[in-house]
Design an enzyme around this catalytic site. Structure first.
Site, mmCIF file in Angstrom:
data_model
loop_
_atom_site.group_PDB
_atom_site.id
_atom_site.type_symbol
_atom_site.label_atom_id
_atom_site.label_comp_id
_atom_site.label_asym_id
_atom_site.label_seq_id
_atom_site.Cartn_x
_atom_site.Cartn_y
_atom_site.Cartn_z
ATOM 1 N N CYS A 119 0.888 -1.158 0.000
ATOM 2 C CA CYS A 119 0.000 0.000 0.000
ATOM 3 C C CYS A 119 0.925 1.205 0.000
ATOM 4 O O CYS A 119 1.492 1.553 1.034
ATOM 5 C CB CYS A 119 -0.905 0.012 1.230
ATOM 6 S SG CYS A 119 -1.911 1.518 1.318
ATOM 7 N N CYS B 289 -0.395 4.256 2.263
ATOM 8 C CA CYS B 289 -0.484 4.175 3.724
ATOM 9 C C CYS B 289 -0.174 2.757 4.158
ATOM 10 O O CYS B 289 0.973 2.357 4.187
ATOM 11 C CB CYS B 289 -1.863 4.629 4.195
ATOM 12 S SG CYS B 289 -2.013 4.649 5.982
ATOM 13 N N SER B 290 -1.206 1.985 4.463
ATOM 14 C CA SER B 290 -0.957 0.665 5.038
ATOM 15 C C SER B 290 -2.142 -0.258 4.836
ATOM 16 O O SER B 290 -2.352 -1.160 5.634
ATOM 17 C CB SER B 290 -0.715 0.818 6.534
ATOM 18 O OG SER B 290 -1.855 1.413 7.114
ATOM 19 N N CYS B 291 -2.956 -0.026 3.806
ATOM 20 C CA CYS B 291 -4.144 -0.848 3.622
ATOM 21 C C CYS B 291 -3.747 -2.309 3.454
ATOM 22 O O CYS B 291 -2.773 -2.624 2.775
ATOM 23 C CB CYS B 291 -4.954 -0.353 2.433
ATOM 24 S SG CYS B 291 -5.661 1.266 2.785
#
Lengths: 91, 196
Positions: free
Chosen positions: B104, B107-109
């Protein structure tokens, strides 16, 4: 205009730091930040898009300096300030 | 290191202040927060992702449904993906000559329900920036070497679309039970930074 969170393809961040047997959270406060965000999202205080937007509003120099959950904390604080702590839907 | 420590101490105090304000406003209590963390951690585990993969390895019809509609297929196994908000799950299959890697960049999905909380490296600036530019270099840092003839597809997650890698079933596991197969599947194998 691309903001600092748009990291795909950027250079200069070096090798990965891969931990073995990594705990889910490294500090108790990180778990709390995670849980508060989960709670407020589910309670409808704000949407996931609003949360992401709040993260992405972090000034670039601070964003780069901050750890992952420090970024989340910044977003939480700014959303709660914006929404007003006493304005509590659903409870 | 003192800087890191100080920053973390400061964050801990800010979180205390935040929790106190939320308690004061009767939004939530510290006890509810801790209970919700425990409940989340006990439910969101890489074992869920492993169970999905093992089923796909033994049941070609399930595999077909999983690749066609990830949400519906994991729901068959009783896994609820909507831990914060509805997400679309797309499962991407490794095949001979074709490898998949998930990142991602924004971000951090990540499919938390199937993999548990994401590791720090997944959320790091280094992984987010390099996975799309130098996937082979990134894989090498995990000790994962792919032949030059293997094509790598990198999937960039978003808040709405999350990915899971369906690894190739290891050779020599023909007689293995579904549970035994699930035990072979690692979290990194489901992200694509490792082979299974």
């Amino acid at each position: 205009m691309s903001r600092i969170h748009d990291m795909g393809g950027l250079h200069g961040f070096g090798p990965l730091a891969i931990e073995s047997d990594e705990p889910p959270f490294h500090h108790e406060w990180e778990a709390r930040v995670f849980a508060i965000n989960r709670f407020l999202l589910r309670a409808g205080w704000y949407t996931l898009d609003e949360f992401r937007d709040a993260l992405e509003q972090m000034p670039p120099a601070e964003y780069l300096e901050a750890s992952y959950y420090e970024r989340w904390l910044f977003a939480l604080e700014s959303l709660i300030r914006r929404k007003g702590v006493l304005d509590v839907p659903g409870r | 290191m003192s800087h890191v420590h100080e920053t973390s101490g400061n964050a801990a105090n800010r979180v205390k202040t935040l929790v106190a304000a939320l308690e004061e406003a009767h939004v939530l209590t510290e006890r509810e927060l801790d209970a919700s963390i425990e409940a989340f951690l006990s439910r969101a585990q890489p074992a869920n992702g492993a169970r999905v993969v093992a089923r796909a390895w033994v049941d070609p019809e399930f595999r077909r449904r999983l690749l066609a509609d990830g949400n519906a297929a994991v729901a068959e196994l009783g896994i609820d993906l909507a831990h914060w908000a509805p997400v679309k799950l797309r499962v991407v299959a490794n095949e001979p000559g074709r490898h998949n890697l998930i990142v991602c960049t924004l971000c951090s999905c990540y499919p938390l329900a199937l993999l548990g909380p994401s590791p720090a490296w997944y959320k790091s600036n280094a992984y987010r920036s390099r996975a799309v530019r130098d996937p082979r270099g990134v894989l090498a840092e995990f000790g994962t070497q792919l032949g030059d003839d293997v094509e790598i597809t990198v999937w960039d997650s978003t808040a709405e679309a999350r990915y899971l890698v369906l690894p190739q079933r290891p050779a020599g596991t023909e007689g293995a039970s579904e549970d035994a197969l699930g035990a072979l599947v690692t979290r990194n194998g489901l992200i694509g930074t490792a082979l299974v």
